[in-house]
Scaffold this motif. Structure first.
Motif, short mmCIF file in Angstrom:
data_model
loop_
_atom_site.label_atom_id
_atom_site.label_comp_id
_atom_site.label_asym_id
_atom_site.label_seq_id
_atom_site.Cartn_x
_atom_site.Cartn_y
_atom_site.Cartn_z
N UNK A 162 -13.79 -37.09 -28.21
CA UNK A 162 -13.58 -35.69 -27.87
C UNK A 162 -13.32 -35.62 -26.38
N UNK A 163 -12.41 -34.75 -25.99
CA UNK A 163 -12.14 -34.57 -24.57
C UNK A 163 -13.40 -34.03 -23.89
N UNK A 164 -13.70 -34.54 -22.72
CA UNK A 164 -14.88 -34.07 -21.98
C UNK A 164 -14.72 -32.61 -21.60
N UNK A 165 -13.49 -32.19 -21.32
CA UNK A 165 -13.23 -30.81 -20.90
C UNK A 165 -13.18 -29.85 -22.08
N UNK A 166 -12.86 -30.34 -23.30
CA UNK A 166 -12.75 -29.47 -24.47
C UNK A 166 -13.14 -30.28 -25.70
N UNK A 167 -14.40 -30.17 -26.11
CA UNK A 167 -14.91 -30.99 -27.21
C UNK A 167 -14.31 -30.63 -28.56
N UNK A 168 -13.55 -29.55 -28.65
CA UNK A 168 -12.91 -29.18 -29.91
C UNK A 168 -11.70 -30.07 -30.21
N UNK A 169 -11.18 -30.73 -29.20
CA UNK A 169 -10.02 -31.60 -29.39
C UNK A 169 -10.52 -33.02 -29.68
N UNK A 170 -10.17 -33.54 -30.86
CA UNK A 170 -10.60 -34.87 -31.27
C UNK A 170 -9.41 -35.82 -31.28
N UNK A 171 -9.64 -37.03 -30.77
CA UNK A 171 -8.60 -38.05 -30.72
C UNK A 171 -9.15 -39.35 -31.29
N UNK A 172 -8.24 -40.19 -31.79
CA UNK A 172 -8.64 -41.47 -32.38
C UNK A 172 -7.90 -42.61 -31.69
#
Length: 129
Positions: free
Chosen positions: A91-101
């Motif tokens: 998850x982005x530190x600035x926006x935890x709603x954005x998930x990446x793999x």
């Protein structure tokens, strides 16, 4: 009673030896060998033994950074995919709603690791002592 203890020790030792750390669990810094065409978005990756990882963003030259967490681009959980690869769910530190793999694949030949997203190598990293 002592034969039971000896049996338990004999069973426990191989089990403990099988629990060696994954080769991806380490502190990784971007390699000087990273090809110029690979974007240097990430400076380092910390993959902890507890299943957590942090991907640190590269800092622009001249940009002041007061704390390590200021450059923490992504906070991740990881699990072993195979003997040389870990899968990272971040998850982005600035926006935890954005998930990446991502996947971090360690080369058994060179000891270097590639950070991969959607089949594209984002950077090459070397293990730090």
């Amino acid at each position: 009673m002592s034969s039971i203890r000896l049996f338990m020790i004999a069973v426990a030792i191989p089990l403990l030896m099988a629990c060696s750390p994954h080769p991806g669990a380490a502190n990784w810094h971007v390699a000087e060998e990273t090809r110029a065409e690979i974007a240097a978005e990430f400076a380092r990756i910390e993959v902890d033994f507890e299943g957590r990882a942090t991907i640190f963003a590269a800092v622009e030259e001249g940009q002041a950074v007061s704390h390590d967490l200021a450059t923490a681009g992504r906070r991740c959980f990881w699990g072993g995919v195979d003997a040389q690869t870990v899968g990272l769910t971040c998850a982005l530190a600035a926006d935890s709603a954005i998930e990446e793999h991502y996947m971090l694949r360690v080369s058994s030949e060179t000891g270097m690791a590639d950070l991969i997203q959607d089949g594209v190598v984002l950077g090459q990293f070397v293990r730090q002592p």
